[in-house]
Design a protein around this motif. Sequence first.
Motif, PDB file in Angstrom:
ATOM      1  N   UNK A  96       0.850  -1.201   0.000  1.00  0.00           N
ATOM      2  CA  UNK A  96       0.000   0.000   0.000  1.00  0.00           C
ATOM      3  C   UNK A  96       0.878   1.241   0.000  1.00  0.00           C
ATOM      4  N   UNK A  97       0.246   2.322  -0.401  1.00  0.00           N
ATOM      5  CA  UNK A  97       0.943   3.599  -0.419  1.00  0.00           C
ATOM      6  C   UNK A  97       0.048   4.624   0.279  1.00  0.00           C
ATOM      7  N   UNK A  98       0.654   5.500   1.069  1.00  0.00           N
ATOM      8  CA  UNK A  98      -0.138   6.608   1.640  1.00  0.00           C
ATOM      9  C   UNK A  98       0.658   7.895   1.514  1.00  0.00           C
ATOM     10  N   UNK A  99      -0.065   8.955   1.223  1.00  0.00           N
ATOM     11  CA  UNK A  99       0.574  10.259   1.016  1.00  0.00           C
ATOM     12  C   UNK A  99      -0.038  11.259   1.969  1.00  0.00           C
ATOM     13  N   UNK A 100       0.721  12.268   2.261  1.00  0.00           N
ATOM     14  CA  UNK A 100       0.185  13.302   3.120  1.00  0.00           C
ATOM     15  C   UNK A 100       1.075  14.521   3.102  1.00  0.00           C
ATOM     16  N   UNK A 101       0.724  15.468   3.942  1.00  0.00           N
ATOM     17  CA  UNK A 101       1.583  16.637   4.090  1.00  0.00           C
ATOM     18  C   UNK A 101       1.488  17.147   5.519  1.00  0.00           C
ATOM     19  N   UNK A 102       2.495  17.904   5.911  1.00  0.00           N
ATOM     20  CA  UNK A 102       2.511  18.383   7.274  1.00  0.00           C
ATOM     21  C   UNK A 102       1.610  19.628   7.344  1.00  0.00           C
ATOM     22  N   UNK A 103       0.788  19.651   8.380  1.00  0.00           N
ATOM     23  CA  UNK A 103      -0.208  20.743   8.484  1.00  0.00           C
ATOM     24  C   UNK A 103       0.437  22.028   8.907  1.00  0.00           C
TER      25      UNK A 103
END
Length: 199
Positions: A192-199
């Motif tokens: 699986x892959x998950x992406x995000x960004x720092x708030x």
Amino acid sequence: METIRGKTSLDLDFNGFTERLADYNRIMLDLGTGDGRYVHFLANKFHDRFVIGVDSCRENLHTPSRTKLRNVLFVIASAQNLPQELNGLASHVTINFPWGSLLESLLDGDISLMQSLASISKSAASIDIRLNSGALNEVGASLNAGTQKIYSNMLQVGWKMNDPVTMNTAALRAFPSTWAKRLAFGRDPRAVSMSGFVK
Ligand SMILES: C[S@@+](CC[C@H](N)C(=O)[O-])C[C@H]1O[C@@H](n2cnc3c(N)ncnc32)[C@H](O)[C@@H]1O
């Protein structure tokens, strides 16, 4: 900061490091880079970006660090204790198919890893984490449970994460890292892959 080129370690001081980065305003960091294939892919694709591969195992870095690319650097360090020269630099962080202590720290929400991630990231930095079933099984978690745990650990320390998505065999085959290829042609190609960004 301990960097490596071939079998030779080089202690790069802050000034030397700043000079290497002078022409680049986007810095990408690949933690647990292994043989650095993904770093080379990014550096070849984005000549205007500087790409840093980090691994705790120096043997992994002997061959990839012999590169002629100017926008690449390999650093020997543990992801839980990154050199402070990296603080505030990364606009994009990747962790591809971690195993060992890197994976365990993600699963445990280890504060030293979470602080490292926060320290190296610029504001609004993005992150991609790719996980595979076999590595999670080795530390006693299923792909689904391990992914959910890591997803919620990331949310808890302030990353805004998108829902994890399945990487099928074709996606693994197309992904430019050595481990992705091994998985794609191995016995357990679930990832699986998950992406995000720092708030
Ligand atoms: C399965 S390999 C994946 C390599 C590469 N990312 C790829 O996709 O081909 C996992 C890598 O994580 C590194 N690693 C494990 N724990 C680490 C830690 N705490 N800090 C830095 N690297 C670590 C290992 O040395 C190994 O090279």
